[in-house]
Design a protein around this motif. Structure first.
Motif, PDB file in Angstrom:
ATOM      1  N   GLU A 180       0.832  -1.229  -0.048  1.00 31.65           N
ATOM      2  CA  GLU A 180      -0.095   0.077  -0.051  1.00 31.65           C
ATOM      3  C   GLU A 180       0.986   1.305   0.148  1.00 31.65           C
ATOM      4  O   GLU A 180       0.483   2.220  -0.730  1.00 31.65           O
ATOM      5  CB  GLU A 180      -1.008   0.114   1.274  1.00 31.65           C
ATOM      6  N   LEU A 181       1.974   1.284   0.734  1.00 32.89           N
ATOM      7  CA  LEU A 181       2.936   2.433   0.726  1.00 32.89           C
ATOM      8  C   LEU A 181       3.369   2.460  -0.752  1.00 32.89           C
ATOM      9  O   LEU A 181       3.531   3.745  -1.150  1.00 32.89           O
ATOM     10  CB  LEU A 181       4.030   1.961   1.606  1.00 32.89           C
ATOM     11  N   ALA A 204       3.116   5.437  -5.881  1.00 32.49           N
ATOM     12  CA  ALA A 204       2.706   5.600  -7.163  1.00 32.49           C
ATOM     13  C   ALA A 204       1.633   6.692  -7.540  1.00 32.49           C
ATOM     14  O   ALA A 204       1.750   7.049  -8.966  1.00 32.49           O
ATOM     15  CB  ALA A 204       2.172   4.137  -7.576  1.00 32.49           C
ATOM     16  N   ALA A 205       0.921   7.182  -6.682  1.00 27.42           N
ATOM     17  CA  ALA A 205      -0.209   7.801  -7.045  1.00 27.42           C
ATOM     18  C   ALA A 205       0.423   9.312  -6.969  1.00 27.42           C
ATOM     19  O   ALA A 205      -0.392  10.466  -7.157  1.00 27.42           O
ATOM     20  CB  ALA A 205      -1.330   7.782  -5.821  1.00 27.42           C
ATOM     21  N   GLY A 206       1.759   9.589  -6.503  1.00 29.11           N
ATOM     22  CA  GLY A 206       2.489  10.808  -6.586  1.00 29.11           C
ATOM     23  C   GLY A 206       2.641  11.361  -5.121  1.00 29.11           C
ATOM     24  O   GLY A 206       3.314  12.536  -5.178  1.00 29.11           O
ATOM     25  N   LEU A 207       2.519  10.667  -4.146  1.00 26.72           N
ATOM     26  CA  LEU A 207       2.999  11.034  -2.891  1.00 26.72           C
ATOM     27  C   LEU A 207       4.370  10.921  -2.675  1.00 26.72           C
ATOM     28  O   LEU A 207       5.046   9.991  -3.311  1.00 26.72           O
ATOM     29  CB  LEU A 207       2.416  10.579  -1.557  1.00 26.72           C
ATOM     30  N   THR A 208       5.312  11.541  -2.073  1.00 27.41           N
ATOM     31  CA  THR A 208       6.795  11.312  -1.586  1.00 27.41           C
ATOM     32  C   THR A 208       6.586  10.229  -0.684  1.00 27.41           C
ATOM     33  O   THR A 208       5.397   9.899   0.378  1.00 27.41           O
ATOM     34  CB  THR A 208       7.550  12.567  -1.080  1.00 27.41           C
ATOM     35  N   TYR A 262       7.906  10.076   2.328  1.00 29.76           N
ATOM     36  CA  TYR A 262       7.635  10.677   3.803  1.00 29.76           C
ATOM     37  C   TYR A 262       6.257  10.927   3.709  1.00 29.76           C
ATOM     38  O   TYR A 262       5.646  10.559   4.716  1.00 29.76           O
ATOM     39  CB  TYR A 262       8.426  12.116   3.650  1.00 29.76           C
ATOM     40  N   GLU A 263       5.536  11.250   2.605  1.00 31.03           N
ATOM     41  CA  GLU A 263       4.070  11.744   2.814  1.00 31.03           C
ATOM     42  C   GLU A 263       3.226  10.458   2.957  1.00 31.03           C
ATOM     43  O   GLU A 263       2.341  10.366   3.522  1.00 31.03           O
ATOM     44  CB  GLU A 263       3.617  12.411   1.611  1.00 31.03           C
ATOM     45  N   ALA A 264       3.612   9.382   2.309  1.00 33.62           N
ATOM     46  CA  ALA A 264       2.887   8.065   2.340  1.00 33.62           C
ATOM     47  C   ALA A 264       3.167   7.396   3.816  1.00 33.62           C
ATOM     48  O   ALA A 264       2.428   7.050   4.400  1.00 33.62           O
ATOM     49  CB  ALA A 264       3.734   7.046   1.435  1.00 33.62           C
ATOM     50  N   LEU A 265       4.242   7.584   4.316  1.00 32.78           N
ATOM     51  CA  LEU A 265       4.547   7.063   5.469  1.00 32.78           C
ATOM     52  C   LEU A 265       3.703   7.785   6.703  1.00 32.78           C
ATOM     53  O   LEU A 265       3.247   6.952   7.849  1.00 32.78           O
ATOM     54  CB  LEU A 265       6.009   7.063   5.786  1.00 32.78           C
ATOM     55  N   LEU A 266       3.338   9.005   6.323  1.00 36.43           N
ATOM     56  CA  LEU A 266       2.545   9.800   7.471  1.00 36.43           C
ATOM     57  C   LEU A 266       1.136   9.134   7.605  1.00 36.43           C
ATOM     58  O   LEU A 266       0.356   8.959   8.711  1.00 36.43           O
ATOM     59  CB  LEU A 266       2.136  11.166   6.941  1.00 36.43           C
ATOM     60  N   GLY A 267       0.554   8.549   6.410  1.00 35.07           N
ATOM     61  CA  GLY A 267      -0.784   7.756   6.199  1.00 35.07           C
ATOM     62  C   GLY A 267      -0.645   6.632   7.294  1.00 35.07           C
ATOM     63  O   GLY A 267      -1.907   5.974   7.499  1.00 35.07           O
ATOM     64  N   ALA A 268       0.417   6.124   7.441  1.00 29.03           N
ATOM     65  CA  ALA A 268       0.668   4.790   8.197  1.00 29.03           C
ATOM     66  C   ALA A 268       1.023   4.908   9.471  1.00 29.03           C
ATOM     67  O   ALA A 268       1.210   4.230  10.537  1.00 29.03           O
ATOM     68  CB  ALA A 268       1.517   3.927   7.639  1.00 29.03           C
ATOM     69  N   ASN A 309      17.111   3.530   4.075  1.00 34.48           N
ATOM     70  CA  ASN A 309      16.390   4.760   4.142  1.00 34.48           C
ATOM     71  C   ASN A 309      15.219   4.670   3.404  1.00 34.48           C
ATOM     72  O   ASN A 309      15.139   4.722   2.209  1.00 34.48           O
ATOM     73  CB  ASN A 309      17.234   5.943   3.920  1.00 34.48           C
ATOM     74  N   PRO A 310      13.966   4.554   4.117  1.00 35.82           N
ATOM     75  CA  PRO A 310      12.882   4.654   3.303  1.00 35.82           C
ATOM     76  C   PRO A 310      12.239   6.016   2.558  1.00 35.82           C
ATOM     77  O   PRO A 310      11.486   5.916   1.704  1.00 35.82           O
ATOM     78  CB  PRO A 310      11.756   4.177   4.310  1.00 35.82           C
ATOM     79  N   LEU A 311      13.064   7.097   3.022  1.00 32.98           N
ATOM     80  CA  LEU A 311      12.727   8.263   2.426  1.00 32.98           C
ATOM     81  C   LEU A 311      13.292   8.416   0.983  1.00 32.98           C
ATOM     82  O   LEU A 311      12.861   9.175   0.135  1.00 32.98           O
ATOM     83  CB  LEU A 311      13.215   9.400   3.378  1.00 32.98           C
ATOM     84  N   THR A 312      14.212   7.582   0.591  1.00 32.19           N
ATOM     85  CA  THR A 312      14.909   7.606  -0.439  1.00 32.19           C
ATOM     86  C   THR A 312      14.103   6.493  -1.322  1.00 32.19           C
ATOM     87  O   THR A 312      14.000   6.607  -2.741  1.00 32.19           O
ATOM     88  CB  THR A 312      16.260   7.331  -0.570  1.00 32.19           C
ATOM     89  N   ASP A 313      13.688   5.633  -0.980  1.00 34.00           N
ATOM     90  CA  ASP A 313      12.772   4.357  -1.630  1.00 34.00           C
ATOM     91  C   ASP A 313      11.820   3.758  -0.670  1.00 34.00           C
ATOM     92  O   ASP A 313      12.470   3.335   0.360  1.00 34.00           O
ATOM     93  CB  ASP A 313      13.980   3.400  -2.414  1.00 34.00           C
ATOM     94  N   VAL A 314      10.797   4.128  -0.868  1.00 36.35           N
ATOM     95  CA  VAL A 314       9.754   3.439   0.288  1.00 36.35           C
ATOM     96  C   VAL A 314       9.777   2.110   0.339  1.00 36.35           C
ATOM     97  O   VAL A 314       9.422   1.243   1.224  1.00 36.35           O
ATOM     98  CB  VAL A 314       8.285   3.987  -0.205  1.00 36.35           C
ATOM     99  N   ARG A 315      10.196   1.230  -0.814  1.00 35.34           N
ATOM    100  CA  ARG A 315      10.299  -0.192  -0.797  1.00 35.34           C
ATOM    101  C   ARG A 315      11.242  -0.549   0.305  1.00 35.34           C
ATOM    102  O   ARG A 315      11.306  -1.809   0.997  1.00 35.34           O
ATOM    103  CB  ARG A 315      10.891  -0.997  -2.010  1.00 35.34           C
ATOM    104  N   ASN A 316      12.238   0.256   0.889  1.00 34.73           N
ATOM    105  CA  ASN A 316      13.027  -0.023   1.832  1.00 34.73           C
ATOM    106  C   ASN A 316      12.425  -0.270   3.412  1.00 34.73           C
ATOM    107  O   ASN A 316      12.924  -0.956   4.193  1.00 34.73           O
ATOM    108  CB  ASN A 316      14.007   1.152   2.139  1.00 34.73           C
ATOM    109  N   THR A 317      10.959   0.107   3.447  1.00 35.30           N
ATOM    110  CA  THR A 317      10.347  -0.359   4.606  1.00 35.30           C
ATOM    111  C   THR A 317      10.315  -1.861   4.670  1.00 35.30           C
ATOM    112  O   THR A 317       9.924  -2.312   6.014  1.00 35.30           O
ATOM    113  CB  THR A 317       8.984   0.189   4.687  1.00 35.30           C
ATOM    114  N   ARG A 318      10.445  -2.707   3.733  1.00 38.83           N
ATOM    115  CA  ARG A 318      10.541  -4.134   3.831  1.00 38.83           C
ATOM    116  C   ARG A 318      11.916  -4.578   4.461  1.00 38.83           C
ATOM    117  O   ARG A 318      12.091  -5.582   4.898  1.00 38.83           O
ATOM    118  CB  ARG A 318      10.344  -4.553   2.341  1.00 38.83           C
TER     119      ARG A 318
END
Length: 267
Positions: free
Chosen positions: A196-197, A202-206, A208-214, A245-254
């Motif tokens: 989901e992140l 992919a919808a255009g959020l950075t 960081y902005e995506a992580l705020l929603g979680a 760092n997930p701020l450079t690539d959100v896939r790093n949250t995995r």
């Protein structure tokens, strides 16, 4: 890496499970749950509170309240009369309500009624109506939980339109939640949050902005901003340690090295 869950369909046996998790008797994420779903017949899921007759709704809500639930789950086939009765009774009891946008009720009425969240972008359109819908959403303060990852599985042809809606809501500073709907065996609990992140980005959020929603916005929705959502002195020690760092690539949250759950390190 999931330390807190918003469960969208309660059931009778869940209440002691939530208590056991909170007390440490049972291992698991803390659970904040809505009631069983209120819907018209025929029932689609177990424990559905059949609400065809508005006259029975007060008793149904009283039962859910007695079980310990404080937010009513509204579902797909509710009539306008049933929905309005739920709203009236819930407000009288100091409860909130959230869930689907019943087509017989309509998006504008749902927003005007004070529904706390809308799941799966129900009622929104990627067409010319979107601007007005977004404006009404911002005015109402309603949260949206798009659940793009599961929609990509169920209706892959509509994903691009749904991303347009998410981008418009985000641009207007509407409240967005990262959620998965993983309880119906389509997406996997845990890993689906990372899917989901990626959809949010992919919808255009950075990232960081995506992580705020979680994190931040999720804690705000639960009324727990004083306790979780950010890493601060005095708050509950829930965090994940990542290798990249997930701020450079959100896939790093995995890339989880360890989970800190209520101050305990889990490898």
């Amino acid at each position: 890496g999931i330390t807190t869950v918003r469960n969208m369909w309660g059931y009778d046996e869940l209440v002691p499970i939530m208590s056991d998790v909170e007390s440490g008797v049972r291992k698991g994420p803390r659970i904040f749950s809505l009631s069983a779903g209120f819907d018209g017949s025929p029932a689609q899921w177990p424990y559905t509170q059949i609400s065809d007759d508005p006259r029975v709704i007060r008793a149904l809500i009283d039962k859910q309240y007695a079980l310990g639930f404080r937010e009513i789950k509204v579902y797909q086939k509710l009539s306008r009369a049933a929905y309005d009765t739920i709203v009236t009774v819930a407000k009288e009891k100091g409860m909130t309500f959230a869930g689907h946008m019943p087509p017989l009720v309509g998006l504008e009425h749902v927003l005007a009624s004070g529904q706390r969240s809308i799941e799966h972008l129900g009622g929104y359109s990627a067409g010319p109506e979107l601007s007005g819908q977004v404006q009404s959403t911002v005015q109402s303060g309603t949260y949206n939980c798009p659940s793009l990852a599961i929609q990509a599985v169920l209706t892959p042809g509509l994903v691009s339109n749904r991303r347009v809606v998410v981008a418009a809501l985000h641009a207007a500073n509407a409240r967005l939640l990262v959620g998965t709907d993983s309880g119906i065996d389509v997406t996997l609990p845990g890993s689906a949050i990372h899917d989901e992140l990626e959809q949010f980005v992919a919808a255009g959020l950075t990232p960081y902005e995506a992580l705020l929603g979680a994190t931040v916005t999720a804690a705000e929705y639960l009324g727990k901003s004083f306790d979780v959502g950010t890493i601060e002195v005095g708050k509950r020690a829930d965090a994940i340690l990542l290798r990249s760092n997930p701020l450079t690539d959100v896939r790093n949250t995995r890339q989880i090295d360890a989970v800190i759950y209520n101050g305990r390190e889990l490898h």
